[in-house]
Design a protein around this motif. Structure first.
Motif, PDB file in Angstrom:
ATOM      1  N   LEU A 130      16.985   7.739 -15.459  1.00 11.57           N
ATOM      2  CA  LEU A 130      16.481   7.810 -16.837  1.00 11.57           C
ATOM      3  C   LEU A 130      17.520   7.295 -17.830  1.00 11.57           C
ATOM      4  N   TYR A 131      18.769   7.688 -17.631  1.00  7.41           N
ATOM      5  CA  TYR A 131      19.839   7.222 -18.506  1.00  7.41           C
ATOM      6  C   TYR A 131      19.925   5.698 -18.468  1.00  7.41           C
ATOM      7  N   HIS A 132      19.862   5.140 -17.278  1.00  8.41           N
ATOM      8  CA  HIS A 132      19.927   3.685 -17.110  1.00  8.41           C
ATOM      9  C   HIS A 132      18.747   3.013 -17.820  1.00  8.41           C
ATOM     10  N   MET A 133      17.558   3.589 -17.728  1.00  7.70           N
ATOM     11  CA  MET A 133      16.383   3.034 -18.389  1.00  7.70           C
ATOM     12  C   MET A 133      16.568   3.051 -19.903  1.00  7.70           C
ATOM     13  N   CYS A 134      17.011   4.172 -20.449  1.00  5.11           N
ATOM     14  CA  CYS A 134      17.230   4.292 -21.895  1.00  5.11           C
ATOM     15  C   CYS A 134      18.284   3.298 -22.366  1.00  5.11           C
ATOM     16  N   GLU A 135      19.370   3.216 -21.627  1.00  5.80           N
ATOM     17  CA  GLU A 135      20.461   2.306 -21.974  1.00  5.80           C
ATOM     18  C   GLU A 135      19.971   0.852 -22.030  1.00  5.80           C
ATOM     19  N   LYS A 136      19.172   0.460 -21.050  1.00  6.65           N
ATOM     20  CA  LYS A 136      18.654  -0.913 -20.997  1.00  6.65           C
ATOM     21  C   LYS A 136      17.678  -1.182 -22.147  1.00  6.65           C
ATOM     22  N   ILE A 137      16.812  -0.238 -22.451  1.00  2.00           N
ATOM     23  CA  ILE A 137      15.854  -0.422 -23.548  1.00  2.00           C
ATOM     24  C   ILE A 137      16.595  -0.619 -24.869  1.00  2.00           C
ATOM     25  N   ILE A 138      17.597   0.206 -25.129  1.00  3.20           N
ATOM     26  CA  ILE A 138      18.348   0.094 -26.379  1.00  3.20           C
ATOM     27  C   ILE A 138      19.138  -1.219 -26.420  1.00  3.20           C
ATOM     28  N   LYS A 139      19.699  -1.624 -25.290  1.00  2.00           N
ATOM     29  CA  LYS A 139      20.450  -2.885 -25.224  1.00  2.00           C
ATOM     30  C   LYS A 139      19.542  -4.088 -25.455  1.00  2.00           C
ATOM     31  N   ASP A 140      18.351  -4.060 -24.872  1.00  2.00           N
ATOM     32  CA  ASP A 140      17.437  -5.197 -24.948  1.00  2.00           C
ATOM     33  C   ASP A 140      16.651  -5.266 -26.258  1.00  2.00           C
ATOM     34  N   ASN A 141      16.586  -4.169 -26.995  1.00  2.81           N
ATOM     35  CA  ASN A 141      15.778  -4.115 -28.215  1.00  2.81           C
ATOM     36  C   ASN A 141      16.619  -3.526 -29.346  1.00  2.81           C
ATOM     37  N   LYS A 142      17.254  -4.393 -30.117  1.00  2.00           N
ATOM     38  CA  LYS A 142      18.209  -3.936 -31.137  1.00  2.00           C
ATOM     39  C   LYS A 142      17.564  -3.034 -32.188  1.00  2.00           C
ATOM     40  N   GLU A 143      16.256  -3.105 -32.349  1.00  2.00           N
ATOM     41  CA  GLU A 143      15.572  -2.268 -33.344  1.00  2.00           C
ATOM     42  C   GLU A 143      15.341  -0.839 -32.860  1.00  2.00           C
ATOM     43  N   VAL A 144      15.457  -0.613 -31.554  1.00  2.00           N
ATOM     44  CA  VAL A 144      15.209   0.723 -30.996  1.00  2.00           C
ATOM     45  C   VAL A 144      16.439   1.593 -31.222  1.00  2.00           C
ATOM     46  N   GLY A 145      16.208   2.771 -31.810  1.00  2.00           N
ATOM     47  CA  GLY A 145      17.310   3.668 -32.104  1.00  2.00           C
ATOM     48  C   GLY A 145      17.496   4.771 -31.090  1.00  2.00           C
ATOM     49  N   GLU A 146      16.405   5.265 -30.535  1.00  2.00           N
ATOM     50  CA  GLU A 146      16.467   6.412 -29.627  1.00  2.00           C
ATOM     51  C   GLU A 146      15.308   6.330 -28.647  1.00  2.00           C
ATOM     52  N   VAL A 147      15.558   6.712 -27.408  1.00  2.00           N
ATOM     53  CA  VAL A 147      14.522   6.697 -26.361  1.00  2.00           C
ATOM     54  C   VAL A 147      14.479   8.067 -25.710  1.00  2.00           C
ATOM     55  N   THR A 148      13.265   8.570 -25.496  1.00  2.00           N
ATOM     56  CA  THR A 148      13.081   9.859 -24.838  1.00  2.00           C
ATOM     57  C   THR A 148      12.055   9.709 -23.725  1.00  2.00           C
ATOM     58  N   TYR A 149      12.389  10.238 -22.566  1.00  2.00           N
ATOM     59  CA  TYR A 149      11.445  10.287 -21.443  1.00  2.00           C
ATOM     60  C   TYR A 149      11.110  11.729 -21.115  1.00  2.00           C
ATOM     61  N   LYS A 150       9.870  11.951 -20.710  1.00  2.00           N
ATOM     62  CA  LYS A 150       9.448  13.225 -20.139  1.00  2.00           C
ATOM     63  C   LYS A 150       8.822  12.912 -18.799  1.00  2.00           C
ATOM     64  N   LEU A 151       9.305  13.562 -17.753  1.00  2.00           N
ATOM     65  CA  LEU A 151       8.787  13.365 -16.402  1.00  2.00           C
ATOM     66  C   LEU A 151       8.524  14.718 -15.763  1.00  2.00           C
ATOM     67  N   PRO A 152       7.411  15.337 -16.111  1.00  2.00           N
ATOM     68  CA  PRO A 152       7.126  16.659 -15.521  1.00  2.00           C
ATOM     69  C   PRO A 152       6.772  16.531 -14.042  1.00  2.00           C
ATOM     70  N   ASN A 153       7.162  17.532 -13.271  1.00  2.00           N
ATOM     71  CA  ASN A 153       6.800  17.564 -11.851  1.00  2.00           C
ATOM     72  C   ASN A 153       5.294  17.710 -11.726  1.00  2.00           C
ATOM     73  N   LYS A 154       4.743  16.972 -10.801  1.00  2.00           N
ATOM     74  CA  LYS A 154       3.312  17.105 -10.471  1.00  2.00           C
ATOM     75  C   LYS A 154       3.243  17.772  -9.099  1.00  2.00           C
ATOM     76  N   VAL A 155       2.708  18.945  -9.061  1.00  2.00           N
ATOM     77  CA  VAL A 155       2.597  19.667  -7.795  1.00  2.00           C
ATOM     78  C   VAL A 155       1.122  19.866  -7.464  1.00  2.00           C
ATOM     79  N   ARG A 156       0.885  20.000  -6.195  1.00  2.00           N
ATOM     80  CA  ARG A 156      -0.510  20.165  -5.765  1.00  2.00           C
ATOM     81  C   ARG A 156      -1.055  21.495  -6.168  1.00  2.00           C
TER      82      ARG A 156
END
Length: 105
Positions: free
Chosen positions: A79-105
């Motif tokens: 997730l950190y790597h994804m956020c870092e790349k998004i901010i690097k590739d898009n100078k207008e982006v200030g902050e990135v947040t991910y939510k990845l909840p566990n999906k259980v059966r």
């Protein structure tokens, strides 16, 4: 994405020796765009020179490509790597947040 070397308890269902676990989640990404400190109207958005559609496509592409291919022992590092790349590739982006909840059966 591999999940290993995690703490176990007596109630753990899977043995720690298993190194091929299935990671099931839904990915929710949100990000902020740095805008000038002026009163904005819908009509004024094109004059900002920000390609909102391109940023959205870049975020989606980065999310899919990095999540599928980043070799890491933790979801957090990916997730950190994804956020870092998004901010690097898009100078207008200030902050990135991910939510990845566990999906259980």
């Amino acid at each position: 994405l591999s999940i290993h070397s995690f703490p176990t308890r007596r109630s753990s269902d899977l043995p720690a020796a298993v190194d091929d676990r299935i990671f099931s989640t839904a990915v929710d990404c949100s990000y902020t765009i740095n805008l000038p400190s002026i009163a904005l109207t819908k009509a004024a958005l094109p004059s900002l020179g920000i390609n909102f559609d391109q940023i959205s496509k870049s975020v989606e592409t980065t999310t899919l490509e990095v999540f599928a291919s980043h070799n890491s022992a933790s979801v957090q590092a990916t997730l950190y790597h994804m956020c870092e790349k998004i901010i690097k590739d898009n100078k207008e982006v200030g902050e990135v947040t991910y939510k990845l909840p566990n999906k259980v059966r």
